[in-house]
Design a protein around this motif. Structure first.
Motif, PDB file in Angstrom:
ATOM      1  N   GLU A  64       0.838  -1.198   0.000  1.00  0.00           N
ATOM      2  CA  GLU A  64       0.000   0.000   0.000  1.00  0.00           C
ATOM      3  C   GLU A  64       0.874   1.249   0.000  1.00  0.00           C
ATOM      4  OE1 GLU A  64      -3.278   2.348   2.844  1.00  0.00           O
ATOM      5  OE2 GLU A  64      -2.241   0.553   3.585  1.00  0.00           O
ATOM      6  N   ALA A  66       0.780   5.171   1.016  1.00  0.00           N
ATOM      7  CA  ALA A  66       0.093   6.232   1.752  1.00  0.00           C
ATOM      8  C   ALA A  66       1.044   7.418   1.823  1.00  0.00           C
ATOM      9  CB  ALA A  66      -0.309   5.739   3.143  1.00  0.00           C
ATOM     10  N   LYS A  81      -2.111  14.162  -3.864  1.00  0.00           N
ATOM     11  CA  LYS A  81      -2.978  12.984  -3.739  1.00  0.00           C
ATOM     12  C   LYS A  81      -3.669  12.680  -5.069  1.00  0.00           C
ATOM     13  CE  LYS A  81      -6.584  11.130  -0.632  1.00  0.00           C
ATOM     14  NZ  LYS A  81      -7.613  10.678  -1.571  1.00  0.00           N
ATOM     15  N   GLU A  85      -2.958   9.280  -7.248  1.00  0.00           N
ATOM     16  CA  GLU A  85      -4.073   8.368  -7.526  1.00  0.00           C
ATOM     17  C   GLU A  85      -4.264   8.168  -9.020  1.00  0.00           C
ATOM     18  OE1 GLU A  85      -6.863   8.985  -3.573  1.00  0.00           O
ATOM     19  OE2 GLU A  85      -7.202  10.277  -5.314  1.00  0.00           O
ATOM     20  N   PRO A  91      -6.533   4.360  -4.813  1.00  0.00           N
ATOM     21  CA  PRO A  91      -6.809   5.443  -3.864  1.00  0.00           C
ATOM     22  C   PRO A  91      -5.723   5.539  -2.806  1.00  0.00           C
ATOM     23  CG  PRO A  91      -8.177   3.542  -3.367  1.00  0.00           C
ATOM     24  CD  PRO A  91      -7.464   3.223  -4.648  1.00  0.00           C
ATOM     25  N   ARG A  93      -5.338   6.186   0.840  1.00  0.00           N
ATOM     26  CA  ARG A  93      -6.253   6.193   1.983  1.00  0.00           C
ATOM     27  C   ARG A  93      -5.656   6.821   3.234  1.00  0.00           C
ATOM     28  NH1 ARG A  93     -10.462   2.216   1.867  1.00  0.00           N
ATOM     29  NH2 ARG A  93     -10.532   1.030  -0.062  1.00  0.00           N
ATOM     30  N   ASN A 111     -10.473  13.336   1.394  1.00  0.00           N
ATOM     31  CA  ASN A 111     -10.855  11.943   1.131  1.00  0.00           C
ATOM     32  C   ASN A 111      -9.834  10.918   1.601  1.00  0.00           C
ATOM     33  OD1 ASN A 111     -13.418  12.468  -0.087  1.00  0.00           O
ATOM     34  ND2 ASN A 111     -12.358  13.078  -1.966  1.00  0.00           N
ATOM     35  N   PHE A 112      -9.141  11.234   2.698  1.00  0.00           N
ATOM     36  CA  PHE A 112      -8.358  10.202   3.364  1.00  0.00           C
ATOM     37  C   PHE A 112      -9.288   9.390   4.257  1.00  0.00           C
ATOM     38  CE2 PHE A 112      -4.959  13.274   2.423  1.00  0.00           C
ATOM     39  CZ  PHE A 112      -3.994  12.430   1.907  1.00  0.00           C
ATOM     40  N   SER A 113      -8.925   8.133   4.498  1.00  0.00           N
ATOM     41  CA  SER A 113      -9.740   7.258   5.343  1.00  0.00           C
ATOM     42  C   SER A 113      -9.166   7.107   6.745  1.00  0.00           C
ATOM     43  CB  SER A 113      -9.872   5.869   4.703  1.00  0.00           C
ATOM     44  OG  SER A 113     -10.464   5.950   3.437  1.00  0.00           O
ATOM     45  N   TYR A 114      -7.831   7.226   6.865  1.00  0.00           N
ATOM     46  CA  TYR A 114      -7.230   7.057   8.186  1.00  0.00           C
ATOM     47  C   TYR A 114      -6.022   7.975   8.363  1.00  0.00           C
ATOM     48  CZ  TYR A 114      -3.589   4.018   6.096  1.00  0.00           C
ATOM     49  OH  TYR A 114      -2.548   3.519   5.347  1.00  0.00           O
ATOM     50  N   LYS A 237      -4.531  -0.665   5.325  1.00  0.00           N
ATOM     51  CA  LYS A 237      -5.896  -0.644   4.808  1.00  0.00           C
ATOM     52  C   LYS A 237      -6.583  -1.991   4.953  1.00  0.00           C
ATOM     53  CE  LYS A 237      -4.767  -1.564  -0.063  1.00  0.00           C
ATOM     54  NZ  LYS A 237      -4.897  -1.062  -1.444  1.00  0.00           N
TER      55      LYS A 237
END
Length: 241
Positions: A64, A66, A81, A85, A91, A93, A111-114, A237
Motif C-alpha cells: 500500500e 500512503a 494525492k 491516484e 486510492p 487512503r 478523502n483520506f480514510s485514516y 488498509k
C-alpha cells in the motif's frame, strides 16, 4: 524523508538523495517479498513526484502507498494525492503526520480514510511514555491510529525504538503486546537504512546509532522472527477495512 530543525544540511543534491532512496526501497521490498509480507509505505509528500517509478513498483508488489506529511500545506497534499491516484490507479487512503498537524476535518475533506499519528513530544528523546490513547479510534469520520506502546516496557513502537533496542528485547515487546492487544503497529524510516554519508542532514549521534546495514540486518531478523512466530502481517488498509 522528514527534516529536523536541529539538523544541518549536508552536501547532497536531490539526484543523489533519490538514487539512495531507490536503492534502499529495493532492499526493503526484497526482504518483504522473501518473507511473503505486505506493508504500507508512507511516502513523504514532496518526494511523490520524484519517485513515480518506485511507487508503481511498490503497488505492483502488492503493498500500500500512503502519505507522510513533513511540512506540506493542505493544497499541496490534495494536489499530490490527485496526482498519485491518477498514475497509480489506486486510492491513497492514509496520511501519517505529527499529532494534530493538520486538523481532522481538513484531512477528511481530502478523502483520506485514516490518519497514522506521530505523537508530539516536548523533549527530543527517543524513549518516552505516550500521553495520548494508544487504541485505534474514530473521529470526524476518520480512523485514528496512534503509535502502539508496549505494556511490557512502556516504550512506543516508533522508528527510533526499532533502531536502538536490542532485537531480543524488541521481540519480547511484540510478544507481550500481542497478549493484551490485537495488533502492534511497527514503524521504520527509510533514512535509517542510509549511511551517515548518504543522509541529506547531519543527525545527532543517538539518531545515527545502528543505521545503514545494521538496520537492514535488524529488519531481516524482525521479519524472520515474525515468520517463525506465525504472527499475521498486513497493510494498514487491510487491517482497518
Amino acid at each position: 524523508m522528514p527534516t529536523y530543525q536541529y539538523s544541518e544540511k549536508q552536501n547532497i543534491d536531490q539526484d543523489q538523495l533519490i538514487t539512495t532512496i531507490e536503492k534502499k526501497l529495493v532492499v526493503i521490498l526484497q526482504k518483504l517479498e522473501l518473507n511473503g509480507f505486505l506493508a504500507t509505505f508512507f511516502i513523504e509528500i514532496s518526494l511523490v513526484k520524484l519517485l513515480e517509478k518506485q511507487l508503481k513498483n511498490i503497488v505492483y508488489a502488492g503493498h500500500e502507498v500512503a502519505f507522510f506529511n513533513a511540512d506540506s500545506d493542505t493544497e499541496t497534499i490534495e494536489k499530490t494525492k490527485i496526482f498519485a491516484e491518477q498514475f497509480l490507479q489506486k486510492p491513497i487512503r492514509g496520511l501519517r503526520q505529527k499529532y494534530h498537524q493538520i486538523d481532522y476535518p481538513e484531512i477528511k475533506k481530502m478523502n483520506f480514510s485514516y490518519v497514522s499519528n506521530i505523537e508530539e513530544s516536548s523533549i527530543n528523546f527517543l524513549w518516552r511514555k505516550l500521553s495520548s490513547k494508544t487504541e485505534i479510534h474514530y473521529k470526524n469520520d476518520l480512523t485514528i491510529i496512534p503509535e502502539s506502546q508496549s505494556p511490557y516496557s512502556q516504550l512506543p513502537f516508533n522508528d527510533f525504538v526499532f533502531q536502538v533496542t536490542p532485537m531480543r528485547y524488541y521481540e519480547s515487546m511484540i510478544t507481550e503486546s500481542l497478549k493484551s492487544s490485537e495488533y502492534v503497529m511497527i514503524y521504520t524510516n527509510i533514512w535509517q537504512y542510509m549511511t551517515a554519508e548518504e543522509l541529506p542532514y547531519k543527525l545527532p549521534f543517538y539518531k545515527r546509532l545502528n543505521i545503514g546495514t545494521n538496520t537492514e540486518k535488524r529488519l531481516e531478523k524482525l521479519l524472520q522472527y515474525i515468520d517463525e512466530s506465525e504472527i499475521a502481517v498486513s497493510r494498514m488498509k487491510d487491517y482497518l477495512f
